[in-house]
Scaffold this active site. Structure first.
Site, PDB file in Angstrom:
ATOM      1  N   GLY A 134     -15.587  37.742  31.981  1.00  0.00           N
ATOM      2  CA  GLY A 134     -14.410  37.020  31.493  1.00  0.00           C
ATOM      3  C   GLY A 134     -14.194  35.692  32.204  1.00  0.00           C
ATOM      4  O   GLY A 134     -14.971  35.292  33.083  1.00  0.00           O
ATOM      5  N   SER A 155      -0.028  38.043  36.359  1.00  0.00           N
ATOM      6  CA  SER A 155       0.022  36.835  35.542  1.00  0.00           C
ATOM      7  C   SER A 155       1.429  36.261  35.564  1.00  0.00           C
ATOM      8  O   SER A 155       2.418  37.007  35.630  1.00  0.00           O
ATOM      9  CB  SER A 155      -0.358  37.189  34.109  1.00  0.00           C
ATOM     10  OG  SER A 155      -0.098  36.093  33.273  1.00  0.00           O
ATOM     11  N   SER A 156       1.534  34.939  35.468  1.00  0.00           N
ATOM     12  CA  SER A 156       2.868  34.320  35.481  1.00  0.00           C
ATOM     13  C   SER A 156       3.686  34.735  34.261  1.00  0.00           C
ATOM     14  O   SER A 156       4.914  34.649  34.278  1.00  0.00           O
ATOM     15  CB  SER A 156       2.742  32.798  35.520  1.00  0.00           C
ATOM     16  OG  SER A 156       2.052  32.339  34.386  1.00  0.00           O
ATOM     17  N   CYS A 157       3.010  35.221  33.192  1.00  0.00           N
ATOM     18  CA  CYS A 157       3.770  35.573  31.982  1.00  0.00           C
ATOM     19  C   CYS A 157       4.532  36.884  32.142  1.00  0.00           C
ATOM     20  O   CYS A 157       5.221  37.304  31.221  1.00  0.00           O
ATOM     21  CB  CYS A 157       2.866  35.611  30.758  1.00  0.00           C
ATOM     22  SG  CYS A 157       1.705  36.954  30.782  1.00  0.00           S
ATOM     23  N   TYR A 211       2.338  43.547  27.005  1.00  0.00           N
ATOM     24  CA  TYR A 211       1.337  43.148  27.998  1.00  0.00           C
ATOM     25  C   TYR A 211       1.988  43.044  29.376  1.00  0.00           C
ATOM     26  O   TYR A 211       1.440  43.520  30.381  1.00  0.00           O
ATOM     27  CB  TYR A 211       0.757  41.794  27.568  1.00  0.00           C
ATOM     28  CG  TYR A 211      -0.236  41.205  28.514  1.00  0.00           C
ATOM     29  CD1 TYR A 211      -1.544  41.680  28.559  1.00  0.00           C
ATOM     30  CD2 TYR A 211       0.112  40.150  29.357  1.00  0.00           C
ATOM     31  CE1 TYR A 211      -2.462  41.119  29.425  1.00  0.00           C
ATOM     32  CE2 TYR A 211      -0.809  39.586  30.223  1.00  0.00           C
ATOM     33  CZ  TYR A 211      -2.096  40.074  30.249  1.00  0.00           C
ATOM     34  OH  TYR A 211      -3.010  39.524  31.109  1.00  0.00           O
ATOM     35  N   LYS A 215       1.173  44.969  32.945  1.00  0.00           N
ATOM     36  CA  LYS A 215       0.808  44.211  34.158  1.00  0.00           C
ATOM     37  C   LYS A 215       1.765  44.522  35.308  1.00  0.00           C
ATOM     38  O   LYS A 215       1.354  44.638  36.466  1.00  0.00           O
ATOM     39  CB  LYS A 215       0.845  42.714  33.852  1.00  0.00           C
ATOM     40  CG  LYS A 215      -0.366  42.236  33.110  1.00  0.00           C
ATOM     41  CD  LYS A 215      -1.483  42.171  34.088  1.00  0.00           C
ATOM     42  CE  LYS A 215      -2.825  41.981  33.525  1.00  0.00           C
ATOM     43  NZ  LYS A 215      -3.892  42.185  34.472  1.00  0.00           N
ATOM     44  N   PRO A 265      -1.555  34.330  38.752  1.00  0.00           N
ATOM     45  CA  PRO A 265      -1.993  33.003  38.317  1.00  0.00           C
ATOM     46  C   PRO A 265      -1.163  32.461  37.160  1.00  0.00           C
ATOM     47  O   PRO A 265      -0.662  33.220  36.329  1.00  0.00           O
ATOM     48  CB  PRO A 265      -3.429  33.235  37.840  1.00  0.00           C
ATOM     49  CG  PRO A 265      -3.770  34.643  38.184  1.00  0.00           C
ATOM     50  CD  PRO A 265      -2.485  35.384  38.374  1.00  0.00           C
ATOM     51  N   HIS A 280      -5.743  31.452  24.271  1.00  0.00           N
ATOM     52  CA  HIS A 280      -4.493  30.889  24.772  1.00  0.00           C
ATOM     53  C   HIS A 280      -4.383  29.456  24.266  1.00  0.00           C
ATOM     54  O   HIS A 280      -5.318  28.914  23.677  1.00  0.00           O
ATOM     55  CB  HIS A 280      -4.491  30.912  26.306  1.00  0.00           C
ATOM     56  CG  HIS A 280      -4.362  32.277  26.884  1.00  0.00           C
ATOM     57  ND1 HIS A 280      -5.411  32.945  27.460  1.00  0.00           N
ATOM     58  CD2 HIS A 280      -3.306  33.120  26.965  1.00  0.00           C
ATOM     59  CE1 HIS A 280      -5.003  34.123  27.883  1.00  0.00           C
ATOM     60  NE2 HIS A 280      -3.730  34.260  27.590  1.00  0.00           N
TER      61      HIS A 280
HETATM   62  N1  NAP Z   1      -6.593  33.694  31.096  1.00  0.00           N
HETATM   63  C1  NAP Z   1      -5.463  33.329  31.675  1.00  0.00           C
HETATM   64  O1  NAP Z   1      -4.901  32.251  31.392  1.00  0.00           O
HETATM   65  C2  NAP Z   1      -4.843  34.208  32.737  1.00  0.00           C
HETATM   66  C3  NAP Z   1      -3.662  33.755  33.354  1.00  0.00           C
HETATM   67  C4  NAP Z   1      -3.065  34.546  34.309  1.00  0.00           C
HETATM   68  C5  NAP Z   1      -3.623  35.764  34.647  1.00  0.00           C
HETATM   69  N2  NAP Z   1      -4.761  36.185  34.053  1.00  0.00           N
HETATM   70  C6  NAP Z   1      -5.255  37.517  34.442  1.00  0.00           C
HETATM   71  O2  NAP Z   1      -6.609  37.461  34.853  1.00  0.00           O
HETATM   72  C7  NAP Z   1      -7.271  38.674  34.482  1.00  0.00           C
HETATM   73  C8  NAP Z   1      -8.544  38.331  33.721  1.00  0.00           C
HETATM   74  O3  NAP Z   1      -8.227  37.543  32.589  1.00  0.00           O
HETATM   75  P1  NAP Z   1      -9.331  36.691  31.821  1.00  0.00           P
HETATM   76  O4  NAP Z   1      -8.629  35.545  31.207  1.00  0.00           O
HETATM   77  O5  NAP Z   1     -10.511  36.482  32.690  1.00  0.00           O
HETATM   78  O6  NAP Z   1      -9.709  37.697  30.633  1.00  0.00           O
HETATM   79  P2  NAP Z   1     -10.984  37.663  29.673  1.00  0.00           P
HETATM   80  O7  NAP Z   1     -11.676  36.352  29.731  1.00  0.00           O
HETATM   81  O8  NAP Z   1     -10.519  38.163  28.352  1.00  0.00           O
HETATM   82  O9  NAP Z   1     -11.954  38.748  30.318  1.00  0.00           O
HETATM   83  C9  NAP Z   1     -11.593  40.092  30.345  1.00  0.00           C
HETATM   84  C10 NAP Z   1     -12.638  40.861  31.083  1.00  0.00           C
HETATM   85  O10 NAP Z   1     -12.198  42.224  31.132  1.00  0.00           O
HETATM   86  C11 NAP Z   1     -13.262  43.042  30.699  1.00  0.00           C
HETATM   87  N3  NAP Z   1     -12.739  44.220  30.003  1.00  0.00           N
HETATM   88  C12 NAP Z   1     -11.822  44.264  28.996  1.00  0.00           C
HETATM   89  N4  NAP Z   1     -11.622  45.530  28.603  1.00  0.00           N
HETATM   90  C13 NAP Z   1     -12.444  46.312  29.372  1.00  0.00           C
HETATM   91  C14 NAP Z   1     -12.691  47.693  29.443  1.00  0.00           C
HETATM   92  N5  NAP Z   1     -12.059  48.568  28.642  1.00  0.00           N
HETATM   93  N6  NAP Z   1     -13.606  48.136  30.343  1.00  0.00           N
HETATM   94  C15 NAP Z   1     -14.238  47.266  31.148  1.00  0.00           C
HETATM   95  N7  NAP Z   1     -14.038  45.943  31.160  1.00  0.00           N
HETATM   96  C16 NAP Z   1     -13.143  45.465  30.266  1.00  0.00           C
HETATM   97  C17 NAP Z   1     -14.105  42.193  29.742  1.00  0.00           C
HETATM   98  O11 NAP Z   1     -15.408  42.732  29.742  1.00  0.00           O
HETATM   99  P3  NAP Z   1     -16.451  42.580  28.494  1.00  0.00           P
HETATM  100  O12 NAP Z   1     -16.601  41.105  28.240  1.00  0.00           O
HETATM  101  O13 NAP Z   1     -17.706  43.204  28.989  1.00  0.00           O
HETATM  102  O14 NAP Z   1     -15.823  43.289  27.332  1.00  0.00           O
HETATM  103  C18 NAP Z   1     -14.012  40.840  30.443  1.00  0.00           C
HETATM  104  O15 NAP Z   1     -14.989  40.732  31.448  1.00  0.00           O
HETATM  105  C19 NAP Z   1      -6.281  39.470  33.638  1.00  0.00           C
HETATM  106  O16 NAP Z   1      -5.713  40.467  34.430  1.00  0.00           O
HETATM  107  C20 NAP Z   1      -5.212  38.459  33.258  1.00  0.00           C
HETATM  108  O17 NAP Z   1      -3.953  39.040  33.149  1.00  0.00           O
HETATM  109  C21 NAP Z   1      -5.387  35.437  33.096  1.00  0.00           C
END
Ligand code: NAP
Length: 316
Positions: free
Chosen positions: A18, A112-114, A141, A145, A168, A184
């Site tokens: 991810g 997450s900030s949300c 969500y 979290k 974040p 997003h």
């Molecule tokens: N993106 C943002 O803007 C943001 C902001 C604040 C906080 N965050 C936090 O950061 C964290 C990661 O977010 P991200 O944006 O990196 O998400 P992402 O790009 O959607 O990646 C999600 C990851 O989780 C894995 N995953 C999902 N379901 C799974 C399952 N059932 N079993 C095993 N692995 C699973 C996916 O693996 P596969 O690809 O192999 O399916 C992928 O590697 C989250 O907790 C999110 O709340 C994100």
């Protein structure tokens, strides 16, 4: 590095494909960390408690970076709130329970900030958590979290394990999701403007009024913050990670238009939801640990657009 994080420490990056996990993996590899543990969701479905316990037992990580989650923008959250709640609760429960059972010494959970209340004072301090009603568009969500954040804090209190959580702000960068359903705001706009140029459209429509203010952090800066926290932080409270600066979505759209080379009209659609009116983090705590962001928004957008152009087939 502190004792818990040496170059030979086995580190499990959950969610390494991810946005967040891949940035952490790149940084750890660049720093020479040699024992990196990973599994895709096809290899290990973290909702499966037994499989997760077995995986951790086999690999015996000393650090877990919990960046696996079901993540999406407003549209995805609104379309499938039950899945967002259930999947995230199950992923967290199996991972945190297995890590607790094996007494994994160090764990960083990504909040997450949300998940802060919709109308809390700005900039948002960590103490604002659980002080008011949530933004309805991502309530399911957020509740999942928040359960993860409280889970981490509870393990600290009950077992004395030095687990921690980061909060974040909105992130962007390579390996983001650009598809209309799950993206997003920032990657969704990058793709929209890119497609407008390709199709020769003179107008790009942007969801909402353009007035809500948002903060954006490049994911490589977040990865550096995660390592700073693992090396230097040990407390019950989560830690905000952001730039400390925000801008209206309308200005973001203009910046993205400039990045992609779009010169047509930007039209806002106020019938679509705006989400939280403002979301700016107070970043005093992480700044005090010596971390600060290094990638400005314009440079970060240019790099992200370049990545998107080179990876369109995997980014959609
Ligand atoms: N993106 C943002 O803007 C943001 C902001 C604040 C906080 N965050 C936090 O950061 C964290 C990661 O977010 P991200 O944006 O990196 O998400 P992402 O790009 O959607 O990646 C999600 C990851 O989780 C894995 N995953 C999902 N379901 C799974 C399952 N059932 N079993 C095993 N692995 C699973 C996916 O693996 P596969 O690809 O192999 O399916 C992928 O590697 C989250 O907790 C999110 O709340 C994100």
């Amino acid at each position: 590095m502190r004792r818990a994080l040496t170059l030979t420490t086995p580190i499990y990056v959950a969610g390494h494909t991810g946005l967040v996990g891949s940035a952490c993996l790149r940084l750890l590899a660049r720093r020479g960390v040699s024992r990196l543990i990973t599994a895709t969701s096809a290899e290990l479905d973290l909702r499966d408690r037994d499989a997760t316990r077995e995986f951790l037992r086999r690999h015996n990580p000393q650090v877990v970076l919990a960046a696996a989650a079901r993540v999406g923008g407003i549209a995805a959250n609104a379309a499938a709130p039950a899945e967002f709640l259930s999947d995230n609760l199950r992923i967290q429960l199996s991972l945190l329970d297995a890590a607790r059972e094996l007494r994994v010494p160090r764990l960083l959970f990504l909040g997450s900030s949300c998940v802060y209340p919709r109308d809390c004072p700005q900039p948002i301090r960590e103490s604002a958590l659980l002080t008011g009603p949530l933004e309805p568009t991502n309530e399911a969500y957020a509740v999942a979290k928040i359960a993860g954040l409280v889970h981490v804090r509870s393990v600290r209190r009950e077992d004395g394990l030095p687990w921690i959580s980061a909060m974040p702000t909105n992130l962007y960068g390579p390996h983001d999701r650009f598809d209309a359903e799950r993206a997003h705001v920032l990657p969704a706009l990058l793709r929209k403007f890119h497609e407008a140029i390709r199709s020769g459209a003179g107008t790009v429509e942007v969801w909402g009024t353009g007035r809500p203010r948002r903060e954006f952090l490049h994911v490589d800066d977040l990865a550096a913050a995660c390592l700073t926290l693992l090396e230097r932080y040990d407390d019950d409270e989560p830690v905000n990670v952001g730039t400390g600066e925000d801008l209206p979505v309308a200005d973001l759209a203009k910046l993205i238009a400039a990045t992609t080379g779009f010169t047509g009209e930007i039209r806002f659609d106020p019938s679509r939801p705006d989400g939280t009116p403002r979301k700016l983090l107070d970043v005093g705590r992480i700044r005090a640990l010596g971390w600060r962001p290094e990638i400005g928004l314009e440079a970060g957008l240019a790099g992200t657009y370049d990545w998107y152009l080179r990876h369109q087939e995997v980014a959609v």
